[in-house]
Design a protein around this motif. Structure first.
Motif, PDB file in Angstrom:
ATOM      1  N   GLN A 219       0.872  -0.908  -0.426  1.00  0.00           N
ATOM      2  CA  GLN A 219      -0.111  -0.241  -0.119  1.00  0.00           C
ATOM      3  C   GLN A 219       0.946   1.044  -0.046  1.00  0.00           C
ATOM      4  O   GLN A 219       0.211   2.408  -0.832  1.00  0.00           O
ATOM      5  CB  GLN A 219      -1.364   0.267   0.823  1.00  0.00           C
ATOM      6  CG  GLN A 219      -1.913   0.659   1.190  1.00  0.00           C
ATOM      7  CD  GLN A 219      -2.493   1.726   0.236  1.00  0.00           C
ATOM      8  OE1 GLN A 219      -3.654  -0.157  -0.413  1.00  0.00           O
ATOM      9  NE2 GLN A 219      -3.433   2.079  -1.027  1.00  0.00           N
ATOM     10  N   TYR A 220       1.605   0.843   0.537  1.00  0.00           N
ATOM     11  CA  TYR A 220       2.559   2.358   0.497  1.00  0.00           C
ATOM     12  C   TYR A 220       3.579   2.714  -0.418  1.00  0.00           C
ATOM     13  O   TYR A 220       3.841   4.008  -1.156  1.00  0.00           O
ATOM     14  CB  TYR A 220       3.836   2.555   2.096  1.00  0.00           C
ATOM     15  CG  TYR A 220       4.397   3.822   1.675  1.00  0.00           C
ATOM     16  CD1 TYR A 220       4.404   4.385   2.844  1.00  0.00           C
ATOM     17  CD2 TYR A 220       6.104   2.915   1.302  1.00  0.00           C
ATOM     18  CE1 TYR A 220       5.533   5.317   2.803  1.00  0.00           C
ATOM     19  CE2 TYR A 220       7.135   4.569   1.419  1.00  0.00           C
ATOM     20  CZ  TYR A 220       6.619   5.100   2.082  1.00  0.00           C
ATOM     21  OH  TYR A 220       8.359   6.309   1.905  1.00  0.00           O
ATOM     22  N   ILE A 221       4.105   1.472  -0.770  1.00  0.00           N
ATOM     23  CA  ILE A 221       4.560   1.585  -2.783  1.00  0.00           C
ATOM     24  C   ILE A 221       3.181   2.231  -3.328  1.00  0.00           C
ATOM     25  O   ILE A 221       3.627   2.849  -4.394  1.00  0.00           O
ATOM     26  CB  ILE A 221       4.925   0.345  -3.254  1.00  0.00           C
ATOM     27  CG1 ILE A 221       5.939  -0.009  -2.449  1.00  0.00           C
ATOM     28  CG2 ILE A 221       5.398   0.404  -4.230  1.00  0.00           C
ATOM     29  CD1 ILE A 221       6.649   0.088  -1.864  1.00  0.00           C
ATOM     30  N   GLU A 222       2.328   1.772  -3.573  1.00  0.00           N
ATOM     31  CA  GLU A 222       1.081   2.014  -4.653  1.00  0.00           C
ATOM     32  C   GLU A 222       0.531   3.502  -4.367  1.00  0.00           C
ATOM     33  O   GLU A 222       0.938   4.372  -5.240  1.00  0.00           O
ATOM     34  CB  GLU A 222       0.193   1.200  -4.185  1.00  0.00           C
ATOM     35  CG  GLU A 222      -0.457   0.265  -4.529  1.00  0.00           C
ATOM     36  CD  GLU A 222       0.318  -0.010  -6.283  1.00  0.00           C
ATOM     37  OE1 GLU A 222      -0.779   0.556  -6.985  1.00  0.00           O
ATOM     38  OE2 GLU A 222       0.596  -0.691  -6.827  1.00  0.00           O
ATOM     39  N   ASN A 223       0.531   4.156  -2.498  1.00  0.00           N
ATOM     40  CA  ASN A 223       0.703   5.550  -2.808  1.00  0.00           C
ATOM     41  C   ASN A 223       1.339   6.199  -2.454  1.00  0.00           C
ATOM     42  O   ASN A 223       1.590   8.177  -2.841  1.00  0.00           O
ATOM     43  CB  ASN A 223       0.376   5.742  -1.421  1.00  0.00           C
ATOM     44  CG  ASN A 223      -1.205   5.316  -0.223  1.00  0.00           C
ATOM     45  OD1 ASN A 223      -2.068   4.846  -1.159  1.00  0.00           O
ATOM     46  ND2 ASN A 223      -1.077   5.012   1.012  1.00  0.00           N
ATOM     47  N   ASN A 224       2.897   5.849  -3.028  1.00  0.00           N
ATOM     48  CA  ASN A 224       4.086   6.714  -3.440  1.00  0.00           C
ATOM     49  C   ASN A 224       4.888   6.216  -4.951  1.00  0.00           C
ATOM     50  O   ASN A 224       5.793   6.846  -4.775  1.00  0.00           O
ATOM     51  CB  ASN A 224       4.933   6.798  -2.524  1.00  0.00           C
ATOM     52  CG  ASN A 224       4.207   7.470  -0.661  1.00  0.00           C
ATOM     53  OD1 ASN A 224       4.072   8.276  -0.360  1.00  0.00           O
ATOM     54  ND2 ASN A 224       3.929   6.271   0.177  1.00  0.00           N
ATOM     55  N   LYS A 225       4.254   5.673  -5.343  1.00  0.00           N
ATOM     56  CA  LYS A 225       4.439   4.807  -6.602  1.00  0.00           C
ATOM     57  C   LYS A 225       5.710   5.760  -7.755  1.00  0.00           C
ATOM     58  O   LYS A 225       6.299   5.262  -7.883  1.00  0.00           O
ATOM     59  CB  LYS A 225       3.819   4.213  -7.028  1.00  0.00           C
ATOM     60  CG  LYS A 225       2.854   4.691  -8.028  1.00  0.00           C
ATOM     61  CD  LYS A 225       1.697   4.652  -8.681  1.00  0.00           C
ATOM     62  CE  LYS A 225       0.529   4.740  -9.351  1.00  0.00           C
ATOM     63  NZ  LYS A 225      -0.610   3.619  -9.918  1.00  0.00           N
ATOM     64  N   THR A 226       5.101   7.616  -7.943  1.00  0.00           N
ATOM     65  CA  THR A 226       5.404   8.534  -8.326  1.00  0.00           C
ATOM     66  C   THR A 226       6.764   8.972  -7.499  1.00  0.00           C
ATOM     67  O   THR A 226       7.679   9.431  -8.537  1.00  0.00           O
ATOM     68  CB  THR A 226       5.216   9.259  -8.934  1.00  0.00           C
ATOM     69  OG1 THR A 226       4.163   9.759  -7.958  1.00  0.00           O
ATOM     70  CG2 THR A 226       3.600   8.729  -9.539  1.00  0.00           C
ATOM     71  N   SER A 227       6.745   9.061  -6.827  1.00  0.00           N
ATOM     72  CA  SER A 227       8.421   9.698  -5.797  1.00  0.00           C
ATOM     73  C   SER A 227       9.162   8.425  -5.322  1.00  0.00           C
ATOM     74  O   SER A 227      10.117   8.734  -4.593  1.00  0.00           O
ATOM     75  CB  SER A 227       7.616  10.118  -4.659  1.00  0.00           C
ATOM     76  OG  SER A 227       6.483   9.376  -3.689  1.00  0.00           O
ATOM     77  N   LEU A 228       9.244   7.441  -5.758  1.00  0.00           N
ATOM     78  CA  LEU A 228       9.577   6.184  -4.529  1.00  0.00           C
ATOM     79  C   LEU A 228      10.708   5.521  -5.863  1.00  0.00           C
ATOM     80  O   LEU A 228      10.447   5.967  -7.002  1.00  0.00           O
ATOM     81  CB  LEU A 228       8.904   5.123  -4.186  1.00  0.00           C
ATOM     82  CG  LEU A 228       8.068   5.765  -2.413  1.00  0.00           C
ATOM     83  CD1 LEU A 228       7.883   4.351  -2.558  1.00  0.00           C
ATOM     84  CD2 LEU A 228       9.678   5.985  -2.049  1.00  0.00           C
ATOM     85  N   TYR A 229      11.678   4.572  -5.840  1.00  0.00           N
ATOM     86  CA  TYR A 229      12.493   4.026  -6.767  1.00  0.00           C
ATOM     87  C   TYR A 229      11.527   3.031  -6.753  1.00  0.00           C
ATOM     88  O   TYR A 229      11.143   2.495  -6.338  1.00  0.00           O
ATOM     89  CB  TYR A 229      13.679   3.376  -5.872  1.00  0.00           C
ATOM     90  CG  TYR A 229      14.824   4.609  -5.692  1.00  0.00           C
ATOM     91  CD1 TYR A 229      15.330   5.315  -6.882  1.00  0.00           C
ATOM     92  CD2 TYR A 229      15.416   4.611  -3.983  1.00  0.00           C
ATOM     93  CE1 TYR A 229      16.982   6.085  -6.842  1.00  0.00           C
ATOM     94  CE2 TYR A 229      16.678   5.355  -4.336  1.00  0.00           C
ATOM     95  CZ  TYR A 229      17.194   6.400  -4.984  1.00  0.00           C
ATOM     96  OH  TYR A 229      18.826   6.531  -4.874  1.00  0.00           O
TER      97      TYR A 229
END
Length: 378
Positions: free
Chosen positions: A368-378
C-alpha cells in the motif's frame, strides 16, 4: 603526546573499525540488492526491497571511501602492493559498484518490465561481485601474496589474476557472500510485512546457518595453512622500512596469535555461534535481534581475520622478509597523528549521523505504501 608505536596500533584499529562499519552498513545494501531476483517475486516486492535501502545506500558508501582514503594515508606501501596485485580484481569490483547508482537512479525512469529487469540484474551484480571479491582478497592475504620489494621499496608483483582464485580464497569469498546476504535479509526482516516478510525470514535462517558452516570449514582448513613469524627484533617506534627484518614461514602457524593469547579464541567462537542465534531469532520473528546478531557475526568475522594476520598487513609468500607489517609499513609519525586526529572527529560524526538517519527513516514498507507513493519512490 602519543608515541609512534601506539599511533601505529591506533591506526590499525581505525582501519579495522572503518572496514567493519562498511561491512555492516553498506553490506546490508549489497545483501538486499543481491537477492532482488530471488526474493522479489513481484514488482511490488522488488520495489519494497529497493526502497528499504534507498534512503541510506549512497551515504553508507562513505565508510568505503573513508577506509580507502585511510588506507592510502596510513599504509601507503600496503596501498601500492594491493593495487599492484589486486589491480584487475579491484577494477572489477569498482565496475560492479558503478552498477549500483545506475540501477537505483534509472530503474524507474522507463516504465517497461524489460528495462526494470535489466536494472535489477545490475543491482544484483553490484551486490554480489564486490562482496565475493573482498572475501577472496582476504583469503589471499591470509595465505600471503607473491610480491617483493627492491632496495627503493618499489613493488614487484609476481602473481596473476587467476592465481588469486585459489580454493581457500574462493571459500573466503563464499563466507563473505553468505555473511552479507544474511545482513541484507535480517535488515529486510525489520522493513517488510506479510508474505514478503515470511519469505525473508526463511532466507535469513538458511543463509545464517550456511555462514556458520562455511566459517567453521574455513577455520579447519586454515589450521593447516602456514603462518608468518618475525624472527628479528623490530623497533616499533623506528622509521618504516619493511626490508629491515627477518621473517620465517611456520607450518600450521596461521593461528599463532590465538595460541599465544587463548582469550582471543572467544572472537571466532562468537563468529560461529552468532549466525546460529541469528537463525533462531529469525525463526521466532525477533527481527531486531536477528539483525543485531548478524551485525555481530560480521564484526567478529572481520576481527578474526585481522587478529589472524596481526602484526602483518600483507605477508609476502615470495619473499617473507619483505612482508608488510603494522610496525614497518606506516606513514610518518606526523602523518599518523594527523590521520588519527581527523578520525577522532570524523568517525563519531559519521557514526552519529548514520544512526540518526536510520532512526528518523525507520519503519516497515508494504504494498500500500508503494502504491500511494509510486511516482516518488525508486
Amino acid at each position: 603526546m602519543i608515541d609512534y608505536e601506539t599511533l601505529r596500533l591506533i591506526a590499525w584499529a581505525v582501519i579495522g573499525l572503518l572496514l567493519i562499519g562498511f561491512a555492516i552498513t553498506d553490506g546490508l545494501d549489497m545483501g538486499v540488492t543481491a537477492l532482488l531476483p530471488i526474493i522479489g517475486k513481484t514488482e511490488n516486492d522488488r520495489r519494497i526491497m529497493i526502497n528499504s535501502v534507498a534512503p541510506h545506500w549512497d551515504g553508507n558508501q562513505v565508510w568505503l571511501v573513508t577506509a580507502g582514503g585511510a588506507l592510502f594515508a596510513v599504509w601507503p606501501l600496503a596501498y601500492a602492493v594491493s593495487f599492484s596485485g589486486f589491480y584487475a580484481a579491484m577494477l572489477l569490483a569498482l565496475a560492479a559498484l558503478w552498477l549500483r547508482p545506475l540501477g537505483f537512479d534509472y530503474r524507474s525512469k522507463i516504465d517497461k518490465p524489460q528495462w526494470r529487469n535489466t536494472c535489477d540484474i545490475a543491482l544484483c551484480l553490484g551486490g554480489i561481485l564486490p562482496t565475493v571479491i573482498f572475501g577472496v582478497a582476504f583469503g589471499n592475504l591470509l595465505q600471503g601474496i607473491p610480491f617483493e620489494l627492491d632496495e627503493f621499496l618499489i613493488t614487484s608483483y609476481k602473481g596473476s589474476f587467476f592465481e588469486l582464485l585459489n580454493p581457500f580464497a574462493l571459500l573466503c569469498g563464499l563466507i563473505s557472500l553468505s555473511m552479507i546476504l544474511t545482513q541484507g535479509t535480517t535488515w529486510l526482516q525489520m522493513k517488510t510485512t506479510e508474505t514478503l516478510h515470511q519469505r525473508v525470514c526463511t532466507f535469513s535462517q538458511v543463509l545464517a546457518l550456511v555462514t556458520s558452516i562455511l566459517f567453521m570449514l574455513a577455520g579447519i582448513w586454515a589450521y593447516n595453512l602456514n603462518g608468518y613469524v618475525i624472527n628479528s627484533t623490530i623497533v616499533t617506534d623506528a622509521a618504516s622500512n619493511p626490508l629491515n627484518k627477518s621473517v620465517s614461514v611456520v607450518a600450521h602457524g596461521l593461528f599463532r596469535n590465538f595460541q599465544q593469547y587463548h582469550v582471543l579464541w572467544a572472537i571466532p567462537a562468537i563468529a560461529a555461534i552468532a549466525p546460529v542465534l541469528t537463525a533462531l531469532s529469525a525463526r521466532s520473528k525477533r527481527d531486531g535481534t536477528a539483525f543485531l546478531m548478524s551485525s555481530l557475526t560480521v564484526t567478529c568475522i572481520i576481527l578474526t581475520a585481522g587478529i589472524t594476520l596481526f602484526p602483518f598487513i600483507i605477508p609476502s609468500s615470495l619473499e617473507p622478509s619483505h612482508s608488510l607489517t603494522v610496525w614497518d609499513s606506516t606513514s610518518s609519525e606526523k602523518t599518523l597523528g594527523i590521520v588519527i586526529a581527523i578520525s577522532l572527529v570524523m568517525v563519531p560524526i559519521i557514526l552519529g549521523y548514520t544512526l540518526w538517519c536510520y532512526r528518523k527513516m525507520f519503519g516497515r514498507l508494504d504494498t500500500q505504501y508503494i502504491e500511494n507513493n509510486k511516482t516518488s519512490l525508486y
